[in-house]
Design a protein around this motif. Structure first.
Motif, PDB file in Angstrom:
ATOM      1  N   TYR A 165       0.874  -0.888   0.207  1.00 14.24           N
ATOM      2  CA  TYR A 165      -0.108  -0.528   0.169  1.00 14.24           C
ATOM      3  C   TYR A 165       1.045   1.324   0.261  1.00 14.24           C
ATOM      4  O   TYR A 165       1.792   1.431   0.525  1.00 14.24           O
ATOM      5  CB  TYR A 165      -0.648   0.232   1.599  1.00 14.24           C
ATOM      6  CG  TYR A 165      -1.965  -0.724   1.518  1.00 14.24           C
ATOM      7  CD1 TYR A 165      -1.194  -2.287   2.049  1.00 14.24           C
ATOM      8  CD2 TYR A 165      -3.374  -0.790   0.993  1.00 14.24           C
ATOM      9  CE1 TYR A 165      -2.522  -3.922   1.793  1.00 14.24           C
ATOM     10  CE2 TYR A 165      -3.881  -2.071   0.775  1.00 14.24           C
ATOM     11  CZ  TYR A 165      -3.499  -3.298   1.170  1.00 14.24           C
ATOM     12  OH  TYR A 165      -4.587  -4.168   1.723  1.00 14.24           O
TER      13      TYR A 165
ATOM     14  N   VAL B 253      -1.510  -1.128  -3.909  1.00 13.38           N
ATOM     15  CA  VAL B 253      -2.405  -0.427  -4.396  1.00 13.38           C
ATOM     16  C   VAL B 253      -2.234   1.126  -3.884  1.00 13.38           C
ATOM     17  O   VAL B 253      -1.425   1.543  -3.043  1.00 13.38           O
ATOM     18  CB  VAL B 253      -2.997  -0.411  -2.639  1.00 13.38           C
ATOM     19  CG1 VAL B 253      -4.535   0.675  -2.157  1.00 13.38           C
ATOM     20  CG2 VAL B 253      -4.086  -1.920  -2.949  1.00 13.38           C
ATOM     21  N   TYR B 254      -2.823   2.383  -4.794  1.00  9.93           N
ATOM     22  CA  TYR B 254      -1.511   3.372  -4.848  1.00  9.93           C
ATOM     23  C   TYR B 254      -3.433   4.099  -3.757  1.00  9.93           C
ATOM     24  O   TYR B 254      -4.405   4.291  -4.764  1.00  9.93           O
ATOM     25  CB  TYR B 254      -1.581   3.717  -5.863  1.00  9.93           C
ATOM     26  CG  TYR B 254      -0.538   5.547  -5.781  1.00  9.93           C
ATOM     27  CD1 TYR B 254       0.509   5.623  -5.245  1.00  9.93           C
ATOM     28  CD2 TYR B 254      -1.799   6.715  -6.325  1.00  9.93           C
ATOM     29  CE1 TYR B 254       1.073   7.303  -5.344  1.00  9.93           C
ATOM     30  CE2 TYR B 254      -1.239   7.948  -6.554  1.00  9.93           C
ATOM     31  CZ  TYR B 254       0.305   8.063  -5.555  1.00  9.93           C
ATOM     32  OH  TYR B 254       0.034   9.329  -5.753  1.00  9.93           O
ATOM     33  N   ARG B 255      -2.628   5.106  -3.068  1.00  8.96           N
ATOM     34  CA  ARG B 255      -4.605   6.274  -3.002  1.00  8.96           C
ATOM     35  C   ARG B 255      -3.450   7.244  -3.758  1.00  8.96           C
ATOM     36  O   ARG B 255      -2.603   8.178  -2.956  1.00  8.96           O
ATOM     37  CB  ARG B 255      -4.163   6.192  -1.141  1.00  8.96           C
ATOM     38  CG  ARG B 255      -4.996   7.392  -1.395  1.00  8.96           C
ATOM     39  CD  ARG B 255      -5.037   7.761   0.258  1.00  8.96           C
ATOM     40  NE  ARG B 255      -4.121   9.053   0.657  1.00  8.96           N
ATOM     41  CZ  ARG B 255      -4.461   9.621   1.330  1.00  8.96           C
ATOM     42  NH1 ARG B 255      -3.990   8.739   2.888  1.00  8.96           N
ATOM     43  NH2 ARG B 255      -2.671  10.379   1.520  1.00  8.96           N
TER      44      ARG B 255
ATOM     45  N   LEU C  19      -8.483   4.933   0.602  1.00  8.23           N
ATOM     46  CA  LEU C  19      -8.886   3.651   0.817  1.00  8.23           C
ATOM     47  C   LEU C  19     -10.198   2.451   1.022  1.00  8.23           C
ATOM     48  O   LEU C  19     -10.259   0.988   1.495  1.00  8.23           O
ATOM     49  CB  LEU C  19      -7.619   3.208   2.346  1.00  8.23           C
ATOM     50  CG  LEU C  19      -6.307   2.910   2.063  1.00  8.23           C
ATOM     51  CD1 LEU C  19      -5.047   2.544   3.016  1.00  8.23           C
ATOM     52  CD2 LEU C  19      -6.221   2.827   0.032  1.00  8.23           C
TER      53      LEU C  19
ATOM     54  N   LEU D 160     -11.521   0.834  -1.242  1.00  7.45           N
ATOM     55  CA  LEU D 160     -11.296  -1.011  -1.507  1.00  7.45           C
ATOM     56  C   LEU D 160     -12.845  -2.212  -1.736  1.00  7.45           C
ATOM     57  O   LEU D 160     -12.254  -3.021  -1.376  1.00  7.45           O
ATOM     58  CB  LEU D 160      -9.783  -1.250  -0.659  1.00  7.45           C
ATOM     59  CG  LEU D 160      -8.899  -0.464  -1.006  1.00  7.45           C
ATOM     60  CD1 LEU D 160      -7.550  -1.122  -0.586  1.00  7.45           C
ATOM     61  CD2 LEU D 160      -8.449  -1.093  -3.072  1.00  7.45           C
TER      62      LEU D 160
ATOM     63  N   VAL E  72       3.467  -1.030   3.605  1.00 10.45           N
ATOM     64  CA  VAL E  72       3.271   0.377   4.088  1.00 10.45           C
ATOM     65  C   VAL E  72       4.144   1.061   3.742  1.00 10.45           C
ATOM     66  O   VAL E  72       5.007   1.455   4.777  1.00 10.45           O
ATOM     67  CB  VAL E  72       1.933   0.400   5.097  1.00 10.45           C
ATOM     68  CG1 VAL E  72       1.746   1.717   4.613  1.00 10.45           C
ATOM     69  CG2 VAL E  72       0.661  -0.716   4.613  1.00 10.45           C
TER      70      VAL E  72
ATOM     71  N   ALA F 234      -4.174   3.200   6.216  1.00 11.54           N
ATOM     72  CA  ALA F 234      -3.908   1.503   6.248  1.00 11.54           C
ATOM     73  C   ALA F 234      -3.883   0.833   7.214  1.00 11.54           C
ATOM     74  O   ALA F 234      -4.462  -0.767   7.142  1.00 11.54           O
ATOM     75  CB  ALA F 234      -2.119   1.372   5.687  1.00 11.54           C
TER      76      ALA F 234
END
Ligand SMILES: Cc1cc2nc3c(=O)[nH]c(=O)nc-3n(C[C@H](O)[C@H](O)[C@H](O)COP(=O)(O)OP(=O)(O)OC[C@H]3O[C@@H](n4cnc5c(N)ncnc54)[C@H](O)[C@@H]3O)c2cc1C
Length: 214
Positions: free
Chosen positions: A108, A134-136, A162, A165, A182, A192
């Motif tokens: 993440y 996963v990129y925010r 997030l 998701l 993370v 996260a």
């Protein structure tokens, strides 16, 4: 503090550059570990995480720099203005978080945390393991490397939050918490950790590298 030579600099996304540095012969490090960077003769120093999948003749760091530059040039802006052949002082590698291809990973990231995220995911795919990134945010740096990861079989998700998701395999049942990484500033780390707790995972078992307060 050793002085390393810049081997390459590339714009890799909004306000973000990737800097490749010549590695000293004795430099053994993996993505997730970081180096302390100092301008030669300067007082300020900052930590930057290794964003290449491995260290060979060179290794890479990914640097976020500010939009609004104050009259005093920040370390990030100074780094972004480096050119091939320039010299940078570094100390390290530092840190206990690292990935050397041990197994499947879920990573993440937000902001320049996408650097080590792609480095870890590339190392996983190269080692024959699964990787989820996963990129925010809305415009991830290292887009080309994310696309290449997706083509190589990694799962890549770019989300505004997030919380988005919910329909995604957020708790990665095949990935044990120790293989969750993370990378990002404090606000993202908090988000996260909340995601992991909501999925009944223990955040204390995840490899969490906070880049500090925003
Ligand atoms: C263990 C560790 C590892 C780190 N690894 C990295 C790294 O790989 N790459 C990196 O760029 N920084 C990293 N940092 C943060 C970096 O060390 C500091 O931001 C830096 O020292 C501040 O330098 P500056 O003067 O350029 O700050 P600034 O001029 O304030 O620039 C910091 C830049 O970071 C970005 N940023 C700041 N807050 C946020 C946020 N909440 N979300 C998204 N982006 C944000 C922006 O691009 C901003 O311009 C790390 C910090 C730690 C403690």
């Amino acid at each position: 503090m050793p002085t390393l030579t810049v081997a390459a600099v590339a714009d890799v996304g909004p306000q973000t550059v990737a800097i490749e540095l010549d590695a000293p012969a004795s430099f053994d490090a993996a993505p997730g570990q970081f180096v302390l960077v100092r301008r030669p003769g300067g007082d300020d120093a900052g930590y930057y995480t290794i964003s290449s999948p491995a260290v060979a003749e060179t290794f890479e760091i990914t640097v976020g720099y500010p939009v609004d530059e104050s009259p005093e040039e920040s370390l990030g802006t100074w780094l972004a203005r480096r050119e091939v052949g320039d010299e940078i002082e570094i100390e390290g590698p530092l840190g206990t978080i690292e990935y050397r291809g041990e197994g499947d990973v879920a990573v993440y990231a937000a902001g320049p945390g996408i650097g080590p995220a792609v480095g870890v995911a590339e190392r996983a795919i190269e080692s024959g393991h699964d990787a989820t990134v996963v990129y925010r945010g809305d415009a991830p740096p290292h887009r080309a490397r994310l696309d290449a990861l997706a083509e190589a079989g990694a799962t890549v998700a770019v989300v505004d939050s997030l919380d988005d998701l919910a329909d995604f395999d957020a708790d990665h049942p095949s990935v044990p918490t120790p293989a969750v990484y993370v990378f990002g500033f404090d606000d993202f780390v908090a988000e996260a950790k909340a995601l992991l707790e909501a999925a009944d995972r223990d955040p204390a078992e995840a490899a969490i590298e906070s880049f500090g307060p925003a």
